[in-house]
Design an enzyme around this catalytic site. Structure first.
Site, mmCIF file in Angstrom:
data_model
loop_
_atom_site.group_PDB
_atom_site.id
_atom_site.type_symbol
_atom_site.label_atom_id
_atom_site.label_comp_id
_atom_site.label_asym_id
_atom_site.label_seq_id
_atom_site.Cartn_x
_atom_site.Cartn_y
_atom_site.Cartn_z
ATOM 1 N N ASP A 27 0.816 -1.220 0.000
ATOM 2 C CA ASP A 27 0.000 0.000 0.000
ATOM 3 C C ASP A 27 0.850 1.271 0.000
ATOM 4 O O ASP A 27 0.416 2.315 0.497
ATOM 5 C CB ASP A 27 -0.916 0.001 1.235
ATOM 6 C CG ASP A 27 -0.123 -0.044 2.537
ATOM 7 O OD1 ASP A 27 0.857 -0.805 2.608
ATOM 8 O OD2 ASP A 27 -0.470 0.682 3.488
ATOM 9 N N ARG A 61 3.756 1.424 -11.734
ATOM 10 C CA ARG A 61 3.255 0.966 -10.429
ATOM 11 C C ARG A 61 2.296 -0.213 -10.637
ATOM 12 O O ARG A 61 2.324 -1.197 -9.903
ATOM 13 C CB ARG A 61 2.541 2.112 -9.689
ATOM 14 C CG ARG A 61 3.479 3.249 -9.283
ATOM 15 C CD ARG A 61 2.807 4.246 -8.348
ATOM 16 N NE ARG A 61 1.715 5.004 -8.938
ATOM 17 C CZ ARG A 61 1.842 6.134 -9.646
ATOM 18 N NH1 ARG A 61 3.044 6.650 -9.847
ATOM 19 N NH2 ARG A 61 0.782 6.758 -10.134
ATOM 20 N N LYS A 100 -6.108 -0.375 6.877
ATOM 21 C CA LYS A 100 -4.898 -0.082 7.650
ATOM 22 C C LYS A 100 -4.777 1.415 7.893
ATOM 23 O O LYS A 100 -5.123 2.212 7.021
ATOM 24 C CB LYS A 100 -3.656 -0.548 6.890
ATOM 25 C CG LYS A 100 -2.353 -0.267 7.640
ATOM 26 C CD LYS A 100 -1.123 -0.473 6.783
ATOM 27 C CE LYS A 100 -0.493 0.871 6.454
ATOM 28 N NZ LYS A 100 0.853 0.730 5.841
ATOM 29 N N GLU A 107 -2.198 0.191 13.691
ATOM 30 C CA GLU A 107 -0.740 0.228 13.559
ATOM 31 C C GLU A 107 -0.110 1.413 14.286
ATOM 32 O O GLU A 107 -0.047 2.518 13.746
ATOM 33 C CB GLU A 107 -0.326 0.276 12.076
ATOM 34 C CG GLU A 107 1.194 0.323 11.910
ATOM 35 C CD GLU A 107 1.681 0.350 10.457
ATOM 36 O OE1 GLU A 107 0.841 0.402 9.546
ATOM 37 O OE2 GLU A 107 2.899 0.324 10.260
ATOM 38 N N GLU A 159 3.274 2.442 14.999
ATOM 39 C CA GLU A 159 4.670 2.077 14.726
ATOM 40 C C GLU A 159 5.634 2.951 15.504
ATOM 41 O O GLU A 159 5.645 4.168 15.344
ATOM 42 C CB GLU A 159 4.985 2.214 13.226
ATOM 43 C CG GLU A 159 6.493 2.045 12.955
ATOM 44 C CD GLU A 159 6.899 2.001 11.489
ATOM 45 O OE1 GLU A 159 6.032 2.150 10.609
ATOM 46 O OE2 GLU A 159 8.103 1.822 11.231
ATOM 47 N N LYS A 165 -0.865 -4.212 14.314
ATOM 48 C CA LYS A 165 0.374 -4.211 13.518
ATOM 49 C C LYS A 165 1.415 -3.376 14.249
ATOM 50 O O LYS A 165 1.522 -2.166 14.046
ATOM 51 C CB LYS A 165 0.094 -3.641 12.133
ATOM 52 C CG LYS A 165 1.323 -3.493 11.254
ATOM 53 C CD LYS A 165 0.943 -3.348 9.792
ATOM 54 C CE LYS A 165 2.148 -3.074 8.932
ATOM 55 N NZ LYS A 165 1.876 -3.262 7.502
ATOM 56 N N SER A 204 3.248 -8.489 8.493
ATOM 57 C CA SER A 204 2.567 -7.612 7.542
ATOM 58 C C SER A 204 3.655 -6.718 6.970
ATOM 59 O O SER A 204 3.756 -5.545 7.312
ATOM 60 C CB SER A 204 1.483 -6.791 8.238
ATOM 61 O OG SER A 204 0.915 -5.865 7.316
ATOM 62 N N TYR A 216 5.459 6.349 4.935
ATOM 63 C CA TYR A 216 4.977 5.235 4.121
ATOM 64 C C TYR A 216 4.215 5.705 2.910
ATOM 65 O O TYR A 216 3.312 6.452 3.009
ATOM 66 C CB TYR A 216 4.100 4.296 4.973
ATOM 67 C CG TYR A 216 4.084 2.904 4.394
ATOM 68 C CD1 TYR A 216 5.269 2.170 4.356
ATOM 69 C CD2 TYR A 216 2.960 2.368 3.840
ATOM 70 C CE1 TYR A 216 5.295 0.911 3.811
ATOM 71 C CE2 TYR A 216 2.981 1.111 3.291
ATOM 72 C CZ TYR A 216 4.149 0.368 3.284
ATOM 73 O OH TYR A 216 4.179 -0.864 2.728
HETATM 74 P P1 13P Z 1 7.432 -2.115 6.380
HETATM 75 O O1 13P Z 1 7.259 -3.596 6.586
HETATM 76 O O2 13P Z 1 8.213 -1.754 5.156
HETATM 77 O O3 13P Z 1 7.894 -1.422 7.636
HETATM 78 O O4 13P Z 1 5.998 -1.491 6.065
HETATM 79 C C1 13P Z 1 4.868 -2.044 6.565
HETATM 80 C C2 13P Z 1 3.775 -1.054 6.563
HETATM 81 O O5 13P Z 1 2.705 -1.310 6.058
HETATM 82 C C3 13P Z 1 3.982 0.233 7.228
HETATM 83 O O6 13P Z 1 2.752 0.893 7.382
#
Ligand code: 13P
Length: 361
Positions: free
Chosen positions: A31, A53, A144, A185, A187, A227, A298, A361
């Site tokens: 994504d 793409r 997501k 997620e 992160e 995630k 993921s 991202y």
């Molecule tokens: P990476 O596995 O490259 O960190 O990316 C996963 C993802 O979807 C980040 O939002």
């Protein structure tokens, strides 16, 4: 009590979530936004056009008729949900026909939290209900939303922890109202020289705030997936840790914070090399602590980097690139069961770090 979901809605959500993380399966995160995909394509000297793409995503989605043995869900970017294969079939149909669940990224990227040390929240709540309803009609069954936190002397701050937890919970609630399983997620970036313990501490604080917020927003946990980052040392930390140490710190943090009602936890790769991400996931699934959830992948970068490098944008390399991709998917499928035994002949490109600072991202 004001029930937020009917029993039928709950059943649908929990069934979708379980399908995505069936034993031996994980998620392909394909994504990347147009800008991020541009950076990937630039590395192989391919121009960032819609057609390029499309070709790369087609390569992934048609790589192997048995892809669903190791991939339970694919996350797409908006553009890709409406693209077609060379033979005119919409990508969501190709994915569904392969027995894989279609996902869609619904956040609109990060925005600065003023007055902090460069911390962010994530935007995209306006109109999210309508967008989710449309995506559901167009074939998506999960979504997501990525929030980003970082570790420094004063981060993650209590403001960023609270704000990101709340926005994730609000997003999750809206998704569930529209029949989409939210992948939640939060992160924590690996930027920095902090050690493993510092990352574990921050991960526990962030995840406990996320689950408090999900509860406050009446989110149905059985119909969600998490995630998170694995618990690792900062990318610039001088001390190195074994996969077993990463696994113990990761599973300890998750056991302290993630309710057993959550069906699956699918890690992001966060700049780890392909091989590192597979070895760490394998160690996590061999960890002696009890684990009430599926623990799987993921991955974005750690599933696609060597495939992109093999492809180079050349039609003649498509087959070889597809083989590279399905090998990586199979390895991660095995790692999600703790059954990956490295051959000792790992491809050079699979061991290269995929880290980039303050990753967008
Ligand atoms: P990476 O596995 O490259 O960190 O990316 C996963 C993802 O979807 C980040 O939002």
């Amino acid at each position: 009590m004001f029930p937020s979901l009917t029993p039928e809605q709950k059943k649908e959500l929990s069934t979708i979530a379980q399908r995505i993380v069936e034993t031996g399966k994980g998620v392909l995160a394909a994504d990347e936004s147009v800008g991020t995909m541009g950076k990937r394509l630039q590395k192989i000297n391919v121009e960032n056009t819609e057609e390029h793409r499309r070709q790369f995503r087609q390569l992934l989605l048609t790589s192997d008729p048995a892809l669903s043995n190791s991939i339970g869900g694919v996350i797409l970017f908006h553009e890709t949900l409406y693209q077609k294969s060379d033979t005119g079939v919409l990508f969501p149909k190709i994915i569904k026909d392969a027995g894989i669940v279609v996902g869609i990224k619904v956040d609109k990227g990060t925005a600065a939290l003023a007055g902090t040390d460069g911390e962010t929240t994530t935007q995209g709540l306006d109109g999210l209900g309508e967008r989710c309803a449309q995506y559901k009609k167009d074939g998506a069954d999960f979504a997501k939303w990525r929030c980003v936190l970082k570790i420094s002397d004063c981060c993650p701050s209590s403001l960023s922890i609270a704000e990101n937890a709340n926005v994730l919970a609000r997003y999750a609630s809206i998704c569930q109202q529209n029949g989409l399983v939210p992948i939640v997620e939060p992160e924590i970036l690996t930027d920095g020289d902090h050690n493993l313990q510092r990352c574990q501490y921050a991960t526990e604080k962030v995840l406990s705030a996320v689950y408090k917020a999900l509860s406050d927003h009446h989110v149905y946990l059985e119909g969600t997936l998490l995630k998170p980052n694995m618990v690792t040392a900062g990318q610039a930390c001088s001390q190195k840790y074994t996969p077993q140490e990463v696994a113990m710190a990761t599973v300890t943090a998750l056991r302290r914070t993630v309710p057993a009602a959550v069906p699956g936890i699918c890690f992001l790769s966060g700049g780890q090399s392909e091989e590192e991400a597979s070895l760490n996931l394998n160690a996590i699934n061999q960890c002696p602590l009890p684990r009430p959830w599926k623990l799987t992948f993921s991955y974005g970068r750690a599933l696609q980097a060597s495939t992109l490098a093999t492809w180079q944008g050349k039609p003649g390399n498509t087959k070889a690139a597809q083989t590279t991709f399905s090998t990586r998917a199979k390895i991660n499928g095995l790692a999600s069961k703790g059954e990956y035994k490295p051959s000792g002949q790992t491809d050079q490109s699979a061991t290269q770090s995929l880290f980039s600072a303050s990753y967008v991202y």
